[in-house]
Design a protein around this motif. Sequence first.
Motif, PDB file in Angstrom:
ATOM      1  N   MET A 246       0.846  -1.185   0.000  1.00  0.00           N
ATOM      2  CA  MET A 246       0.000   0.000   0.000  1.00  0.00           C
ATOM      3  C   MET A 246       0.886   1.240   0.000  1.00  0.00           C
ATOM      4  SD  MET A 246      -3.250   0.898   0.132  1.00  0.00           S
ATOM      5  CE  MET A 246      -4.408   2.135   0.673  1.00  0.00           C
ATOM      6  N   LYS A 247       0.620   2.138  -0.934  1.00  0.00           N
ATOM      7  CA  LYS A 247       1.398   3.361  -1.057  1.00  0.00           C
ATOM      8  C   LYS A 247       0.449   4.549  -0.962  1.00  0.00           C
ATOM      9  CE  LYS A 247       5.102   5.293  -3.946  1.00  0.00           C
ATOM     10  NZ  LYS A 247       5.861   5.125  -5.212  1.00  0.00           N
ATOM     11  N   ILE A 248       0.668   5.385   0.050  1.00  0.00           N
ATOM     12  CA  ILE A 248      -0.221   6.504   0.353  1.00  0.00           C
ATOM     13  C   ILE A 248       0.549   7.811   0.271  1.00  0.00           C
ATOM     14  CG2 ILE A 248      -1.757   7.542   2.077  1.00  0.00           C
ATOM     15  CD1 ILE A 248      -1.955   4.745   3.363  1.00  0.00           C
ATOM     16  N   ALA A 249      -0.020   8.790  -0.416  1.00  0.00           N
ATOM     17  CA  ALA A 249       0.505  10.156  -0.379  1.00  0.00           C
ATOM     18  C   ALA A 249      -0.319  10.950   0.628  1.00  0.00           C
ATOM     19  CB  ALA A 249       0.441  10.807  -1.747  1.00  0.00           C
ATOM     20  N   VAL A 250       0.350  11.655   1.519  1.00  0.00           N
ATOM     21  CA  VAL A 250      -0.334  12.471   2.528  1.00  0.00           C
ATOM     22  C   VAL A 250       0.025  13.935   2.285  1.00  0.00           C
ATOM     23  CG1 VAL A 250      -0.793  12.849   4.969  1.00  0.00           C
ATOM     24  CG2 VAL A 250      -0.116  10.569   4.170  1.00  0.00           C
ATOM     25  N   ILE A 251      -1.003  14.740   2.070  1.00  0.00           N
ATOM     26  CA  ILE A 251      -0.827  16.167   1.843  1.00  0.00           C
ATOM     27  C   ILE A 251      -1.589  16.944   2.910  1.00  0.00           C
ATOM     28  CG2 ILE A 251      -0.509  15.883  -0.646  1.00  0.00           C
ATOM     29  CD1 ILE A 251      -3.403  16.814  -1.048  1.00  0.00           C
ATOM     30  N   SER A 252      -1.241  18.202   3.085  1.00  0.00           N
ATOM     31  CA  SER A 252      -1.972  19.025   4.052  1.00  0.00           C
ATOM     32  C   SER A 252      -1.655  20.490   3.846  1.00  0.00           C
ATOM     33  CB  SER A 252      -1.603  18.620   5.484  1.00  0.00           C
ATOM     34  OG  SER A 252      -2.464  19.266   6.417  1.00  0.00           O
ATOM     35  N   ASP A 253      -2.408  21.325   4.543  1.00  0.00           N
ATOM     36  CA  ASP A 253      -2.146  22.763   4.621  1.00  0.00           C
ATOM     37  C   ASP A 253      -1.909  23.373   3.243  1.00  0.00           C
ATOM     38  OD1 ASP A 253      -1.883  23.467   7.707  1.00  0.00           O
ATOM     39  OD2 ASP A 253      -1.035  21.474   7.383  1.00  0.00           O
ATOM     40  N   ILE A 254      -2.901  23.191   2.393  1.00  0.00           N
ATOM     41  CA  ILE A 254      -2.852  23.741   1.038  1.00  0.00           C
ATOM     42  C   ILE A 254      -3.111  25.246   1.075  1.00  0.00           C
ATOM     43  CG2 ILE A 254      -3.828  23.575  -1.284  1.00  0.00           C
ATOM     44  CD1 ILE A 254      -4.731  20.651  -0.255  1.00  0.00           C
ATOM     45  N   HIS A 255      -3.979  25.656   1.948  1.00  0.00           N
ATOM     46  CA  HIS A 255      -4.247  27.069   2.222  1.00  0.00           C
ATOM     47  C   HIS A 255      -4.546  27.872   0.954  1.00  0.00           C
ATOM     48  CE1 HIS A 255      -3.915  27.130   6.523  1.00  0.00           C
ATOM     49  NE2 HIS A 255      -2.755  26.472   6.480  1.00  0.00           N
ATOM     50  N   ALA A 256      -5.496  27.353   0.188  1.00  0.00           N
ATOM     51  CA  ALA A 256      -6.041  28.089  -0.969  1.00  0.00           C
ATOM     52  C   ALA A 256      -4.975  28.469  -1.985  1.00  0.00           C
ATOM     53  CB  ALA A 256      -6.818  29.326  -0.494  1.00  0.00           C
ATOM     54  N   ASN A 257      -3.965  27.612  -2.123  1.00  0.00           N
ATOM     55  CA  ASN A 257      -2.894  27.815  -3.097  1.00  0.00           C
ATOM     56  C   ASN A 257      -3.058  26.758  -4.196  1.00  0.00           C
ATOM     57  OD1 ASN A 257      -0.496  27.953  -4.552  1.00  0.00           O
ATOM     58  ND2 ASN A 257       0.787  28.279  -2.745  1.00  0.00           N
ATOM     59  N   VAL A 258      -3.817  27.069  -5.208  1.00  0.00           N
ATOM     60  CA  VAL A 258      -4.158  26.071  -6.230  1.00  0.00           C
ATOM     61  C   VAL A 258      -2.956  25.693  -7.083  1.00  0.00           C
ATOM     62  CG1 VAL A 258      -4.900  27.642  -8.081  1.00  0.00           C
ATOM     63  CG2 VAL A 258      -5.988  25.389  -7.836  1.00  0.00           C
ATOM     64  N   TYR A 259      -2.024  26.614  -7.276  1.00  0.00           N
ATOM     65  CA  TYR A 259      -0.839  26.296  -8.090  1.00  0.00           C
ATOM     66  C   TYR A 259       0.029  25.243  -7.397  1.00  0.00           C
ATOM     67  CZ  TYR A 259      -2.285  30.738 -10.157  1.00  0.00           C
ATOM     68  OH  TYR A 259      -3.024  31.753 -10.735  1.00  0.00           O
ATOM     69  N   ALA A 260       0.203  25.403  -6.088  1.00  0.00           N
ATOM     70  CA  ALA A 260       0.972  24.417  -5.334  1.00  0.00           C
ATOM     71  C   ALA A 260       0.267  23.066  -5.324  1.00  0.00           C
ATOM     72  CB  ALA A 260       1.199  24.915  -3.909  1.00  0.00           C
ATOM     73  N   LEU A 261      -1.048  23.079  -5.179  1.00  0.00           N
ATOM     74  CA  LEU A 261      -1.812  21.820  -5.165  1.00  0.00           C
ATOM     75  C   LEU A 261      -1.713  21.108  -6.505  1.00  0.00           C
ATOM     76  CD1 LEU A 261      -3.717  19.788  -3.862  1.00  0.00           C
ATOM     77  CD2 LEU A 261      -5.634  21.255  -4.555  1.00  0.00           C
ATOM     78  N   MET A 262      -1.900  21.825  -7.591  1.00  0.00           N
ATOM     79  CA  MET A 262      -1.801  21.222  -8.920  1.00  0.00           C
ATOM     80  C   MET A 262      -0.439  20.576  -9.125  1.00  0.00           C
ATOM     81  SD  MET A 262      -3.621  24.275 -11.110  1.00  0.00           S
ATOM     82  CE  MET A 262      -3.037  23.667 -12.696  1.00  0.00           C
ATOM     83  N   ASN A 263       0.592  21.273  -8.722  1.00  0.00           N
ATOM     84  CA  ASN A 263       1.956  20.772  -8.884  1.00  0.00           C
ATOM     85  C   ASN A 263       2.196  19.534  -8.022  1.00  0.00           C
ATOM     86  OD1 ASN A 263       4.786  21.349  -9.928  1.00  0.00           O
ATOM     87  ND2 ASN A 263       5.145  21.329  -7.722  1.00  0.00           N
ATOM     88  N   ALA A 264       1.697  19.576  -6.777  1.00  0.00           N
ATOM     89  CA  ALA A 264       1.867  18.434  -5.876  1.00  0.00           C
ATOM     90  C   ALA A 264       1.139  17.202  -6.403  1.00  0.00           C
ATOM     91  CB  ALA A 264       1.365  18.793  -4.475  1.00  0.00           C
ATOM     92  N   LEU A 265      -0.067  17.388  -6.901  1.00  0.00           N
ATOM     93  CA  LEU A 265      -0.832  16.256  -7.428  1.00  0.00           C
ATOM     94  C   LEU A 265      -0.170  15.665  -8.667  1.00  0.00           C
ATOM     95  CD1 LEU A 265      -4.511  17.499  -6.964  1.00  0.00           C
ATOM     96  CD2 LEU A 265      -3.259  15.807  -5.585  1.00  0.00           C
ATOM     97  N   GLU A 266       0.435  16.511  -9.463  1.00  0.00           N
ATOM     98  CA  GLU A 266       1.162  16.014 -10.638  1.00  0.00           C
ATOM     99  C   GLU A 266       2.355  15.162 -10.197  1.00  0.00           C
ATOM    100  OE1 GLU A 266       3.645  17.856 -14.441  1.00  0.00           O
ATOM    101  OE2 GLU A 266       2.098  19.061 -13.471  1.00  0.00           O
ATOM    102  N   ASP A 267       3.066  15.613  -9.174  1.00  0.00           N
ATOM    103  CA  ASP A 267       4.188  14.838  -8.657  1.00  0.00           C
ATOM    104  C   ASP A 267       3.707  13.533  -8.034  1.00  0.00           C
ATOM    105  OD1 ASP A 267       7.234  15.223  -8.082  1.00  0.00           O
ATOM    106  OD2 ASP A 267       6.416  14.427  -6.216  1.00  0.00           O
ATOM    107  N   ILE A 268       2.602  13.594  -7.299  1.00  0.00           N
ATOM    108  CA  ILE A 268       2.029  12.401  -6.674  1.00  0.00           C
ATOM    109  C   ILE A 268       1.605  11.385  -7.737  1.00  0.00           C
ATOM    110  CG2 ILE A 268       0.014  11.566  -5.390  1.00  0.00           C
ATOM    111  CD1 ILE A 268       0.288  14.172  -3.699  1.00  0.00           C
ATOM    112  N   ASP A 269       1.018  11.864  -8.815  1.00  0.00           N
ATOM    113  CA  ASP A 269       0.605  10.956  -9.885  1.00  0.00           C
ATOM    114  C   ASP A 269       1.810  10.206 -10.459  1.00  0.00           C
ATOM    115  OD1 ASP A 269      -2.040  11.652  -9.615  1.00  0.00           O
ATOM    116  OD2 ASP A 269      -2.041  13.113 -11.249  1.00  0.00           O
ATOM    117  N   SER A 270       2.956  10.871 -10.521  1.00  0.00           N
ATOM    118  CA  SER A 270       4.154  10.213 -11.039  1.00  0.00           C
ATOM    119  C   SER A 270       4.672   9.132 -10.094  1.00  0.00           C
ATOM    120  CB  SER A 270       5.260  11.250 -11.290  1.00  0.00           C
ATOM    121  OG  SER A 270       5.824  11.714 -10.068  1.00  0.00           O
ATOM    122  N   GLU A 271       4.259   9.207  -8.819  1.00  0.00           N
ATOM    123  CA  GLU A 271       4.678   8.218  -7.828  1.00  0.00           C
ATOM    124  C   GLU A 271       3.793   6.967  -7.843  1.00  0.00           C
ATOM    125  OE1 GLU A 271       7.181   8.091  -5.801  1.00  0.00           O
ATOM    126  OE2 GLU A 271       8.014  10.122  -5.859  1.00  0.00           O
TER     127      GLU A 271
END
Length: 232
Positions: A1-26
């Motif tokens: 089982m491989k889990i990505a844990v994210i938090s404290d996005i704080h209404a920063n959509v650019y950071a979230l988009m980038n993080a999700l793209e990196d997570i998808d590559s994992e």
Amino acid sequence: MKIAVISDIHANVYALMNALEDIDSEKVDTIICLGDLVGYGPHPNEVISMIRRRHILCIKGNYDISVVDNEYSFIRETHINSFSLPWTVNELREENRIFLKNLSTSLTLNILNKNLLFVHGSPNKINEYLLKDDDNTLNIMNDLNEDVLICAHTHIPGIKEFGNKVYINCGSVGKPKIGRPNSTYCILTITKEDGMKVQIKEIPYAYKRIIKDMTILEFPNGLIQSLENGLE
């Protein structure tokens, strides 16, 4: 089982988009968000829509509760929050306010006989800071019934073993406090062969885009600089 844990996005959509793209590559099996989707940044509706669209399992953070309540429920009454709280309350669509309101405050999973507790702040209080070397963290870990505590809220990532228990803080995607304007998140891998492995990832994103948006919207200079510098 491989889990990505994210938090404290704080209404920063650019950071979230980038993080999700990196997570998808994992190629993870699932993503868990530990809350604070809103506050500070200029994209609360966009962030919540993205979390909902991706069906990301999510709990609520202290800023989320304060926005739902429209009160300083679990945030400090500071100069920046005196701007950020009412701005976010006014900007947030009603359907997204209801989404935040209905989120739970914790999540417990059992994976390969290992019990994991996911919280925003601490098991005791949603806005308690758990830094890995602090006395209150030691007390929390000594009292912990589960094997692993995964938390956030401090915006500072960390991993530490307390006897046979493990503390993990995944840091912050959207408002880091590591002295750099980079997102951090955690990848947790649990297998029968190798047990549990934890990785904190730090990734850059196009932070100048959110700086531009916040400047146009006349956000406080101190808030803009905190995202630019990766400091409080």
